[in-house]
Write a protein that holds these residues in place. Sequence first.
Motif, mmCIF file in Angstrom:
data_model
loop_
_atom_site.group_PDB
_atom_site.id
_atom_site.type_symbol
_atom_site.label_atom_id
_atom_site.label_comp_id
_atom_site.label_asym_id
_atom_site.label_seq_id
_atom_site.Cartn_x
_atom_site.Cartn_y
_atom_site.Cartn_z
ATOM 1 N N ASN A 4 48.716 -0.488 52.770
ATOM 2 C CA ASN A 4 49.463 0.288 51.067
ATOM 3 C C ASN A 4 48.029 1.486 50.185
ATOM 4 O O ASN A 4 49.115 1.792 49.542
ATOM 5 C CB ASN A 4 49.484 -1.195 50.614
ATOM 6 N N GLN B 199 54.462 -10.028 52.165
ATOM 7 C CA GLN B 199 55.162 -8.508 52.211
ATOM 8 C C GLN B 199 55.777 -7.890 53.505
ATOM 9 O O GLN B 199 56.393 -7.009 53.377
ATOM 10 C CB GLN B 199 54.503 -8.109 51.179
ATOM 11 N N VAL C 238 45.421 -4.197 46.590
ATOM 12 C CA VAL C 238 46.478 -4.905 46.992
ATOM 13 C C VAL C 238 45.782 -6.333 47.083
ATOM 14 O O VAL C 238 45.100 -6.476 48.069
ATOM 15 C CB VAL C 238 47.536 -4.830 47.317
ATOM 16 N N GLN D 208 50.485 5.131 49.545
ATOM 17 C CA GLN D 208 49.923 5.346 47.891
ATOM 18 C C GLN D 208 49.302 6.211 47.317
ATOM 19 O O GLN D 208 50.241 6.803 47.152
ATOM 20 C CB GLN D 208 48.904 3.887 47.233
ATOM 21 N N ASN E 231 60.661 -0.345 45.463
ATOM 22 C CA ASN E 231 59.236 -0.769 45.047
ATOM 23 C C ASN E 231 59.004 -0.899 46.071
ATOM 24 O O ASN E 231 58.552 -3.205 46.356
ATOM 25 C CB ASN E 231 58.148 -1.382 43.856
ATOM 26 N N THR E 232 58.184 -1.032 47.097
ATOM 27 C CA THR E 232 57.606 -1.959 48.197
ATOM 28 C C THR E 232 56.129 -2.269 48.241
ATOM 29 O O THR E 232 55.833 -2.846 49.548
ATOM 30 C CB THR E 232 57.562 -0.586 49.867
ATOM 31 N N TYR E 233 55.242 -2.253 47.341
ATOM 32 C CA TYR E 233 54.081 -2.312 46.552
ATOM 33 C C TYR E 233 54.595 -4.018 45.997
ATOM 34 O O TYR E 233 53.618 -5.048 46.583
ATOM 35 C CB TYR E 233 53.232 -1.947 45.828
ATOM 36 N N GLN E 234 55.555 -4.087 45.716
ATOM 37 C CA GLN E 234 56.081 -5.369 45.258
ATOM 38 C C GLN E 234 57.358 -6.408 45.374
ATOM 39 O O GLN E 234 57.655 -7.242 45.503
ATOM 40 C CB GLN E 234 56.264 -4.931 43.306
ATOM 41 N N ASN E 235 57.883 -5.137 46.633
ATOM 42 C CA ASN E 235 58.817 -5.837 47.377
ATOM 43 C C ASN E 235 60.489 -6.091 46.748
ATOM 44 O O ASN E 235 60.894 -7.294 46.529
ATOM 45 C CB ASN E 235 58.499 -7.144 48.071
ATOM 46 N N SER E 236 60.700 -5.432 44.955
ATOM 47 C CA SER E 236 61.809 -5.611 44.687
ATOM 48 C C SER E 236 62.345 -4.131 44.723
ATOM 49 O O SER E 236 61.689 -3.471 44.933
ATOM 50 C CB SER E 236 60.625 -6.064 42.935
#
Length: 392
Positions: free
Chosen positions: A155, A265, A255, A159, A326-331
């Motif tokens: 992650n 995730q 994260v 970024q 948003n792959t950091y939040q999986n959203s």
Amino acid sequence: MNTPRLNNHIFNLMCSALTVVFFLLSVFVPTLDAKAAERVFPHKDNLIIVIDPGHGGTDTGTQGGRIQERFMNLTTAAALSTRLNMYDGVTVYMTRYDNDTFISLTDRAKFAASVNADFVISVHYNACETHDRFGIETYTSRIPPYNAYGYQLGNLLNQKYEEKYGIFPRGVKTRKGLRTDGDYYTIISANIYRSIPAIIVEHCYADGTVDKVHTENDDLFTSYGITDADAIAEFFGLSSGSLGIDNSGYNEALVNADVNAFNIQTYEDRSAPDDVKLSVINIEPSENYVELKVEATENDGMMMYYEFSLDGGWTWSEPEVWPGANTYQNSYDSSFTLKFRFNDGDRPAILVKGFNRYDGYTKSNMITFIDKFDSKNVPIYRSIAEYVYPQF
């Protein structure tokens, strides 16, 4: 007569007390901005890192880009090694130092074990059959605690590449091997077998039209190696006197990761998205303008790309990032709108394909126009849910 003066005295005492409270809070309670995730990798005074330039020799890697992948990998890995060696408290090795040497994946892991490596980082560039994907992604092990180590480092790398180069972050992923609890990629599994954490970094798509700009010269491959090294140093908390870099404190870019469990995730979602729907919001006949709503459901993960077709699925647009992905939040955004303008005489048949993180896709219903556009009348259309799509 003295009441006002007494009240003022009490008020002043209250203000003084509140001032003390706020001071104590500011000292002992961190602000939201100051909070950061803990580094999940155990601290070591003398870290040993093995950099693995993927492929080599007769194993050229992808040849879909400007040059063979083995050359790209070695250029990046060499720059990574040189830069990382400038940090204090770390020793860096490479699994190969030239492009003509072939080394098996198992032998690479054996080498890492022979030097008592604490971590292995395998350097790669990506490719796909359709030559239209883009972005950076990292693969980590499925097995705790190695899953958490790779998830947190991956992650951080994603970024850095998004911020510095504008490369789309495809996320940190896992891939299941033949065993239920095993890893597919040998460079990961062979190292995990020897209790060495390992990740694969796929920096971008060397064969893709979108990422072509990110592989157009060798200086970029060198730059990526430097970026890798600085991100790795941040992850391990390494500092460099010669570079004037201090990573000993908290890192807000990290994260949260659970070393005792599989981090969801990184789940491998090989199923297609559950549903993709297309509906008409508005038609403006005077301008032959159509606005449509795209909706999707993906219960196992997230939506990442979409493509559209205006001729019933015979040809497709290049993929676009799904809004809100948003792959950091999986959203992702559950819906968004598309707008098209057509010419008189056009009779489009509109479809959308929605892709998830593992490139599984689902096609929407088709909006087909029975009437041709003529800039005067609202054309009649219908939604076809059951449709035999052309196969390619």
